[in-house]
Write an enzyme that holds these catalytic residues in place. Structure first.
Site, PDB file in Angstrom:
ATOM      1  N   ASP A   1      64.084  20.341  19.207  1.00 48.20           N
ATOM      2  CA  ASP A   1      65.134  19.789  18.325  1.00 48.20           C
ATOM      3  C   ASP A   1      64.721  19.591  16.853  1.00 48.20           C
ATOM      4  OD1 ASP A   1      66.224  19.679  20.841  1.00 48.20           O
ATOM      5  OD2 ASP A   1      66.644  17.538  20.851  1.00 48.20           O
TER       6      ASP A   1
ATOM      7  N   CYS B   1      63.846  12.957  23.028  1.00 50.85           N
ATOM      8  CA  CYS B   1      63.854  14.299  23.609  1.00 50.85           C
ATOM      9  C   CYS B   1      62.460  14.823  23.911  1.00 50.85           C
ATOM     10  CB  CYS B   1      64.657  15.238  22.725  1.00 50.85           C
ATOM     11  SG  CYS B   1      66.413  14.797  22.788  1.00 50.85           S
TER      12      CYS B   1
ATOM     13  N   HIS C   1      81.560  14.615  22.273  1.00 51.13           N
ATOM     14  CA  HIS C   1      80.464  14.180  23.151  1.00 51.13           C
ATOM     15  C   HIS C   1      80.422  12.657  23.276  1.00 51.13           C
ATOM     16  CE1 HIS C   1      76.408  13.940  24.927  1.00 51.13           C
ATOM     17  NE2 HIS C   1      76.761  15.103  25.430  1.00 51.13           N
TER      18      HIS C   1
ATOM     19  N   LYS D   1      71.163  22.288  24.751  1.00 49.76           N
ATOM     20  CA  LYS D   1      71.385  21.185  25.689  1.00 49.76           C
ATOM     21  C   LYS D   1      72.356  20.181  25.096  1.00 49.76           C
ATOM     22  CE  LYS D   1      67.316  18.853  23.892  1.00 49.76           C
ATOM     23  NZ  LYS D   1      67.959  17.641  23.380  1.00 49.76           N
TER      24      LYS D   1
HETATM   25  C1  VGL Z   1      67.757  13.181  20.418  1.00 50.62           C
HETATM   26  C2  VGL Z   1      69.000  11.253  20.426  1.00 50.62           C
HETATM   27  C3  VGL Z   1      70.145  11.966  20.684  1.00 50.62           C
HETATM   28  C4  VGL Z   1      66.418  13.830  20.251  1.00 50.62           C
HETATM   29  C5  VGL Z   1      68.897  13.913  20.683  1.00 50.62           C
HETATM   30  O1  VGL Z   1      66.355  15.038  19.937  1.00 50.62           O
HETATM   31  O2  VGL Z   1      65.395  13.111  20.418  1.00 50.62           O
HETATM   32  N1  VGL Z   1      67.817  11.851  20.303  1.00 50.62           N
HETATM   33  N2  VGL Z   1      70.073  13.296  20.805  1.00 50.62           N
END
Ligand code: VGL
Ligand code: ZN
Length: 204
Positions: A8, A151, A52, A106
């Protein structure tokens, strides 16, 4: 075979992003430098529809960072982030992407969050990442990216559950909440993860 998993590294988690992780931009040169040490580089991309239910904006009267329940699971409500097709969902321009052989998206099911690159938070649906890695003869994963306490942590814990050796590159990740991360770091160690620094992996 050893794979690098890049979690991410998207604008919304970087400087000026809607869910900015403090110091997140500092990991980019570190991650770029690491990639040449691996035979396989795989990335994940948080990729949410606008409706979402991890977004506070989709819950009447709720604010970001409040906690609620979603499908029986505790859910932190986030600012809108990584909306499919938006600039915030893109990888940072200075992140090297040419060595990424696959990108696993995801968080597409509006009803459940998905921190791990392997499964949604209820472990109901697999992304296929574990099977992909096995088919590529990967036995060891090295993990970097954002955010360390969400994540990255959940991806690493699932990697261990799936039977991979797993390490976290500590200087190639940053947490949203430093205190939460120090607890989760200990959990990762207790479950068998290695915590390493990029300098130990890159031959200079
Ligand atoms: C993430 C919060 C919500 C991450 C993703 O990538 O850590 N954290 N969505
Ligand atoms: Zn998300």
């Amino acid at each position: 075979m050893k794979a690098l998993l890049l979690i991410d590294i998207q604008y919304d988690f970087l400087e000026g992003g809607s869910l900015e992780v403090p110091g997140g931009n500092q990991i980019i040169p570190v991650v770029n430098n690491l990639q040449s040490q691996f035979d396989l580089v795989v990335a994940t991309q948080d990729w949410h529809p606008p409706e979402h239910l991890s977004f506070a904006s989709n819950h009447e009267g709720k604010k970001p960072f409040e906690v609620t329940t979603l499908q029986g699971l505790e859910q932190v409500l986030w600012p809108d982030h990584c909306v499919q097709g938006s600039r915030g969902a893109e990888f940072h321009d200075s992140l090297l992407v040419n060595k990424m052989e696959a990108i696993f998206r995801k968080g597409m099911d509006p009803g459940i969050d998905s921190y791990s690159g392997f499964y949604d938070n209820g472990h109901l649906k697999s992304t296929g990442l574990a099977g992909y890695l096995r088919e590529r003869d990967v036995t060891e994963v090295v993990i970097a990216g954002l955010a360390a306490d969400y994540c990255v942590y959940f991806t690493l814990m699932d990697a261990l559950k799936e039977g991979f050796h797993a390490s976290l590159v500590e200087d190639a990740t940053r947490p949203i909440d430093a205190e939460a991360f120090s607890k989760r770091k200990q959990e990762m160690i207790d479950k068998g993860a290695q915590i390493v620094q990029s300098g130990e992996l890159v031959s200079t």
